[in-house]
Design a protein around this motif. Structure first.
Motif, PDB file in Angstrom:
ATOM      1  N   THR A  84      -9.682   0.822   3.663  1.00 12.68           N
ATOM      2  CA  THR A  84     -10.319  -0.488   3.491  1.00 12.68           C
ATOM      3  C   THR A  84     -11.085  -0.572   2.179  1.00 12.68           C
ATOM      4  O   THR A  84     -10.833  -1.432   1.354  1.00 12.68           O
ATOM      5  CB  THR A  84     -11.259  -0.801   4.672  1.00 12.68           C
ATOM      6  N   GLN A 107       0.816  -1.212   0.000  1.00  7.95           N
ATOM      7  CA  GLN A 107       0.000   0.000   0.000  1.00  7.95           C
ATOM      8  C   GLN A 107       0.847   1.258   0.000  1.00  7.95           C
ATOM      9  O   GLN A 107       0.341   2.337  -0.244  1.00  7.95           O
ATOM     10  CB  GLN A 107      -0.903   0.036   1.238  1.00  7.95           C
ATOM     11  N   ASN A 114      -9.411   6.431   3.552  1.00  7.75           N
ATOM     12  CA  ASN A 114     -10.207   5.233   3.204  1.00  7.75           C
ATOM     13  C   ASN A 114      -9.402   4.015   2.751  1.00  7.75           C
ATOM     14  O   ASN A 114      -9.399   3.613   1.602  1.00  7.75           O
ATOM     15  CB  ASN A 114     -11.366   5.555   2.255  1.00  7.75           C
TER      16      ASN A 114
END
Lengths: 975, 221
Positions: free
Chosen positions: A802, A700, A800
């Protein structure tokens, strides 16, 4: 100090491991890669002529794909191949052969002569004038000349060395189209045509003197009238509207003589055409009246046309000369997958029995289009023949001895427009295994029973396998042989790491094939003559999607192809099982002709209850359709999360739509509009690139040198749009080309980034993946190819994390960019995809020099510092160097040159380290690559024996020394 | 084909002539031609000619070689072009050719970093193979020298030398030191300080005396 040294050491090893991140070992050549070379659809074909023998060992062909080649007629392999420029300049307009030399016209004005044996260039001359019409060449055997016709002049050059003898300028070449050239009886005839009015015949002596110029009225002549020179001295036109033949004698052009085709007992249709003849025949011309009727016609002395031979039911025919006699060979469709070959001697209408054979002709080749035949005497005095047959799907087959097919060349594969790789299905046992652990509703008892059952069946198959093994080795060598395609059916199971796949290829002639990735053999074929490609930014495009993968046993996998119907221009769809090649139930054999024009189509990201992803299509009345149609209700249910965008190329408008339900119809409603137009620069949209749907993103963020994390901007709804235009010249400055790059969210129309390159032009090559965009362009100021990279980051905090929603999208991301010099021009580029996205990415660049080059993404990193500091070293970025390294070790196709690459498809395998690639264009190349080397499997050269023996010898040594030591200690005690 | 390496491996500059060769093509209109020759010095057979192409700007214009290695690129409008020779086996250096609107030709070295730098080259163009293309990585082979020169091995060998040879040398030198050393060695060789490997194994394998375990070891071998 020590840490810096360590860092530098690590950096060096890191760099060196990147520079050689991918290079083959020499002994790996061909072990998992293959290349197939193609020619394209044949335009001309000649059998080799050798003095004193029958010849026919070679077939010289020219093709639509700008290729001249020589084929070995024994096995269909390419002996030599010359590939010319893409586009008009390299087009092979004409090719002639006289037994000693091949002469071609390229791009309307280049005449080149080739040695038939070696394919070497003998001479090449460049003629004046424009290239708007096809050039024609003819031999003048008696004076050793070649005459060439361009759109403005006629030239005569010596066949030996290309030295020019004379030239004649043709008058009114702007309006008259000079397209026919004929040498007959010591004169050169040039025919110029003006649609709707007249035909001009110019006769020129062999010394270059114009003898006569005669205009002849020809009111029937239209742009698409099919005319040809018949029997060396007549110009004959097929006029289907008046259903008549028009004949003009070139020797004394007085006027056209019309013959009504009804008088000959035939009705001409729009499809009536000349059947292409490669060898000029003294007697007759073959005309295909309709799909299954062919006639052989001749011209009488009075200019009237008469039929020599009527061949009803015949799809195609050709005239062959052999030992002073003329024969006509015809092919008739006599069965479902059967052609019957007949041969008649002309004049006597005797049927030649030696050539009456049945040919097994597969349905999936479509209609036969052209053929060329060679007759020869066999040793036993009988007649032997070779027949090269071109079919509607561009495949070429060679028929010989009693109708057997010697070889087939799948030339349609040079026209691939869409590629997808599909996993092979798992074996029955593994499927049961999936079944066992797949459901979560079973109680303990049923699970236990299932477990026992599965293990019993595993034991059973194990025993069966052992018995088979004892009984003898089953075909393992057959695959090596390569030609036999039927013996491998139980190979269609997934291997351990899913390295072998089925490659589904859609080609622009409308052929869909399934290919085994292991050896490139075709498994199944479908021919949809009506399926044509869409035109997308001037490129051919057909959509190919996997609606259901192999992972959902017992549901069969399903693929869908969406193209444009050739006749109506509406949508044309075909759905099939990619493993078996069978079309799905209720699918017509020729594909589904949709009753609407397609504006936009894409695959929905969600599965329905049968694990099927619906194909959503938007037609030009802004109505939404789905395939399968039953999925419409599913789409209606999820309509709040579906958005569609459309781009208007000419007005440079982008529109976003949401789905609305009105009167039980699913329609769209405009949500946003983005105008990219700049009137002054006349801007056009040239590319829209979204991310690959198959992509997995593992990390990520990116760990920086100070151990903090820079989070990636991972918005899945982002597309890259590029526009190209021209800044007009002003009084101060010359005009220059401009490129704009936009990154925008297509759900909300939110513009994330806009970049602009002045004095840069396309063609642009774009890769869009994860949070980065790489694009290549040509810098016109510095006259070099450059690559730029954009990387988008959210910053040090992640919003955000998830579930991503474009409506609560993070703030404007940080966009970092940098550009580099890429020293070589390229056809296209793409990036590798792996199973989980852990492996580093490589950029695959198909270079115009024929190589496919892998460039680690780490080189295209906007965080490469100009001056390296300890922090950047810690992060592992290399210092900025303007030029990207290109070296031959990075060429994954080593010396296997690939021409005119149109695309590279990459696909993940079961191994995280490995990615499969297929390059397609004129040639096809498949291999597997490991961007970060093979980290998840032991290397094949891992030395088990060495390590085992070292461990063993260490053990032995330790015991021996221990014994010796204890003995020594004992001895010392005795002292 | 490979310009980057040309910078890594500094190769002799073939033709550095500061003289501008001006050859005016007497073509009508505004198209010109580039002529030249390709030579492969290291090849003995002529078959390289068949799979060699001369390309301009990566393939916008293509010329095939004649039997003697010469080529002509026809029909180029004035401009600046990069002329390359492509062959799968041999590598050649690319050349930039500038053609003015009057047809003046100039050949110069390709320099992407500083495109304005002019180092003229000979025209008509002459291409000579620089080296063979290497597409493959060398497979690592296990060699005893590699093993011995390994830093890990070296770091182990040096202490070994210190332990084994230095005491011997000291022994010869001084008897007192020898005695001292012997007592140290004794202490080192004390059974209690060094666990017996065979005994340990025997213990794991289910007891028994050391002689028994020794015979077991023999069997194992």
């Amino acid at each position: 100090m020590a840490t810096t040294g360590g860092c530098i050491f690590i950096l060096c090893t890191f760099l060196s491991c990147f520079i050689y991140s991918y290079a083959l070992y020499e002994d790996q050549v061909g072990s998992f890669d293959w290349r197939q070379q193609y020619i394209g659809r044949y335009k001309r074909a000649y059998w080799e002529q050798v003095e004193g023998t029958a010849g026919g060992k070679r077939l010289f062909v020219s093709s639509e794909k700008n290729v001249i080649a020589s084929l070995n007629t024994a096995n269909g392999k390419i002996v030599w191949r010359k590939v010319f420029e893409e586009g008009r300049r390299g087009e092979v307009d004409d090719l002639i052969y006289n037994g000693e030399i091949l002469v071609s016209v390229l791009g309307g004005r280049r005449v080149a002569a080739w040695s038939p044996g070696s394919g070497n260039l003998l001479w090449e001359i460049f003629l004046d004038g424009s290239d708007k019409h096809s050039g024609v060449v003819k031999f003048v055997e008696e004076s050793g000349l070649v005459v060439a016709l361009t759109s403005e002049k006629v030239y005569a050059v010596q066949t030996r060395d290309g030295a020019q003898k004379w030239e004649v300028e043709l008058s009114n070449s702007e309006t008259v189209r000079y397209s026919k050239l004929q040498v007959h009886d010591g004169k050169v005839y040039v025919v110029g045509m003006t649609a709707g009015s007249e035909v001009k015949v110019i006769s020129i002596g062999l010394d270059g003197a114009v003898l006569s110029t005669k205009p002849v009225l020809a009111g029937f002549l239209r742009k698409d009238t099919k005319c040809r020179i018949v029997e060396e001295k007549y110009l004959m036109c097929i006029c289907w509207m008046s259903s008549s033949f028009h004949v003009l004698n070139l020797k004394s052009p007085q006027g056209f003589v019309a013959t009504s085709s009804q008088d000959l007992g035939h009705d001409l249709t729009e499809q009536s055409r000349w059947v292409e003849q490669y060898t000029p025949s003294a007697r007759g011309e073959v005309i295909q009246i309709s799909k299954d009727r062919t006639v052989l016609v001749t011209v009488n002395d009075n200019g009237k046309v008469s039929v020599i031979k009527d061949l009803p039911k015949s799809a195609i025919a050709a005239v062959v000369s052999y030992e002073g006699k003329d024969y006509i060979v015809s092919l008739e469709q006599t069965g479902h997958e059967e052609l019957t070959m007949n041969m008649y001697e002309l004049g006597t209408s005797n049927q030649v029995s030696e050539a009456n054979h049945k040919i097994h002709y597969m349905k999936h080749h479509g209609q036969p289009l052209q053929m060329t035949c060679l007759l020869a005497q066999r040793k036993d005095g009988k007649m032997a023949y070779k027949l090269a047959l071109l079919s509607e799907d561009y495949a070429v087959q060679l028929v010989h001895k009693s109708g057997k097919i010697a070889w087939r060349r799948d030339e349609f594969l040079a026209y691939a427009v869409a590629v997808e790789m599909v996993d092979l299905p798992v074996s029955e046992n593994q499927a049961k295994f999936e079944d066992e652990f797949g459901s979560h509703e079973d109680n303990v008892m049923t699970m236990f029973v299932k477990r026992v059952k599965t293990q019993l069946s595993q034991l059973q198959t194990f025993i069966v396998q052992q018995i088979h093994r004892l009984q003898g080795v089953k075909h393992h060598t057959v695959i090596e042989e390569g030609e036999d395609e039927d013996t491998e059916d139980d190979d269609l199971l997934r291997d351990e790491f899913s390295l072998h796949k089925i490659i589904v290829i859609v080609t622009s002639p409308g052929k869909i094939v399934g290919m085994k990735s292991i050896n490139g053999h075709l498994l199944w074929q479908h021919f949809l003559p009506e399926l044509g490609p869409f035109d997308r930014f001037g490129r051919e495009k057909v959509l190919l999607h996997v609606q259901r993968t192999t992972a959902h046993f017992p549901n069969p996998p399903q693929c869908v192809v969406l193209g444009r119907n050739r006749a109506s221009g509406r949508g044309h769809l075909f759905a099939f099982d990619p493993i078996s090649g069978h079309s799905v139930s209720q699918m017509p054999a020729g594909g589904l002709h949709l009753p609407y024009n397609i504006q936009q189509a894409f695959l929905l990201g969600e599965w329905d209850e049968h694990f099927m992803k619906a194909l959503i299509m938007l037609d030009d009345t802004f109505t939404v359709h789905t395939y399968p149609t039953s999925a419409l209700s599913f789409v209606e249910k999820h309509r709040s999360s579906i958005y569609i965008y459309l781009a208007d190329v000419d007005s440079s408008l982008l529109n976003g739509y949401r789905l609305v339900l009105s009167q039980n119809k699913l329609l769209v409603d405009n949500v946003w509009t983005v105008n990219l137009q700049n009137q002054r620069q006349n801007i056009k949209i040239t590319n829209i690139v979204a991310k690959s749907a198959h992509e997995h993103i593992y990390s990520q963020g990116r760990v920086l040198g100070d151990r903090s994390v820079l989070y990636k901007y991972l918005n899945p709804n982002v597309v890259v749009v590029t526009t190209e235009g021209e800044e007009p010249a002003t009084s101060q400055q010359k005009g220059y080309p401009v490129i704009n790059v936009y990154v925008l969210d297509v759900i909300t129309g939110h513009m994330i980034f806009h970049g602009n390159h002045r004095k840069a032009q396309g063609p642009l090559h774009i890769i869009h993946s994860e949070n980065w965009v790489v694009y290549g362009y040509f810098n016109t100021k510095q006259r070099r190819h450059e690559m730029a990279v954009l990387e988008m980051y959210e910053g040090k905090n992640q919003s955000n994390a998830t579930v991503f929603s474009s409506f609560t999208a993070p703030q404007q991301p940080l966009v970092m960019r940098q550009s580099f010099i890429f020293p070589l021009p390229m056809y296209t580029m793409t990036t590798t995809i792996t199973e989980k996205g852990i492996t580093t990415k490589d950029i695959l660049v198909a270079l115009k020099n024929g190589g496919v080059f892998t460039l680690p993404k780490a080189f295209l990193d906007p965080r490469r510092p100009l001056t390296p500091t300890q922090e950047t070293q810690e992060e592992g970025t290399f210092p900025y160097i303007p030029e990207l390294p290109v070296h031959t070790e990075g060429m994954i196709n080593y010396n296997q040159t690939l021409y005119h690459v149109r695309g590279i498809h990459t696909s993940p395998t079961g191994l995280e380290s490995t990615s499969l690639i297929l390059c397609y264009g004129l040639d096809m190349f498949h291999t597997r690559i490991q961007p970060s080397k093979m980290f998840d499997v032991l290397k094949e050269d891992f030395e088990h024996w060495l390590i085992a023996s070292v461990v063993l010898s260490m053990l032995v040594a330790s015991f021996i020394t221990q014994k010796l030591a204890s003995r020594k200690a004992l001895n010392r005690q005795w002292k | 084909m490979n310009r980057y390496n040309s910078r890594i491996f500094p190769v002799f500059l073939l033709f550095i002539s500061k003289v501008l060769t001006e050859i005016v093509e007497s073509e009508t209109g505004d198209v010109f031609k580039i002529e030249g020759r390709v030579e492969v010095v290291s090849a003995t057979e002529k078959d390289w000619i068949a799979n060699t192409q001369v390309v301009v700007d990566g393939g916008d214009y293509v010329a095939h070689l004649r039997g003697d290695g010469s080529f002509v690129l026809n029909g180029l409008p004035s401009g600046t072009y990069v002329v390359e020779v492509l062959n799968p086996t041999y590598l050649f250096e690319a050349t930039r050719v500038d053609i003015t609107s009057k047809g003046k030709m100039r050949a110069r070295r390709v320099n992407y970093l500083q495109p304005s730098v002019v180092k003229t080259m000979h025209y008509p163009l002459e291409f000579r193979d620089r080296r063979k293309a290497n597409y493959f990585q060398k497979r690592e082979q296990w060699k005893i020298t590699d093993f011995l020169m390994n830093p890990m091995v070296l770091t182990m060998v040096l202490p070994l030398v210190l332990i084994m040879i230095l005491p011997k040398m000291m022994n010869a030198a001084d008897p007192e030191a020898q005695k001292e050393m012997q007592s140290q060695m004794k202490a080192l060789n004390d059974k209690s300080s060094l666990p017996d490997m065979s005994e340990m194994l025997a213990g794991w394998l289910g007891g028994g005396s050391s002689s028994k375990s020794g015979s077991k070891q023999k069997q194992r071998r």
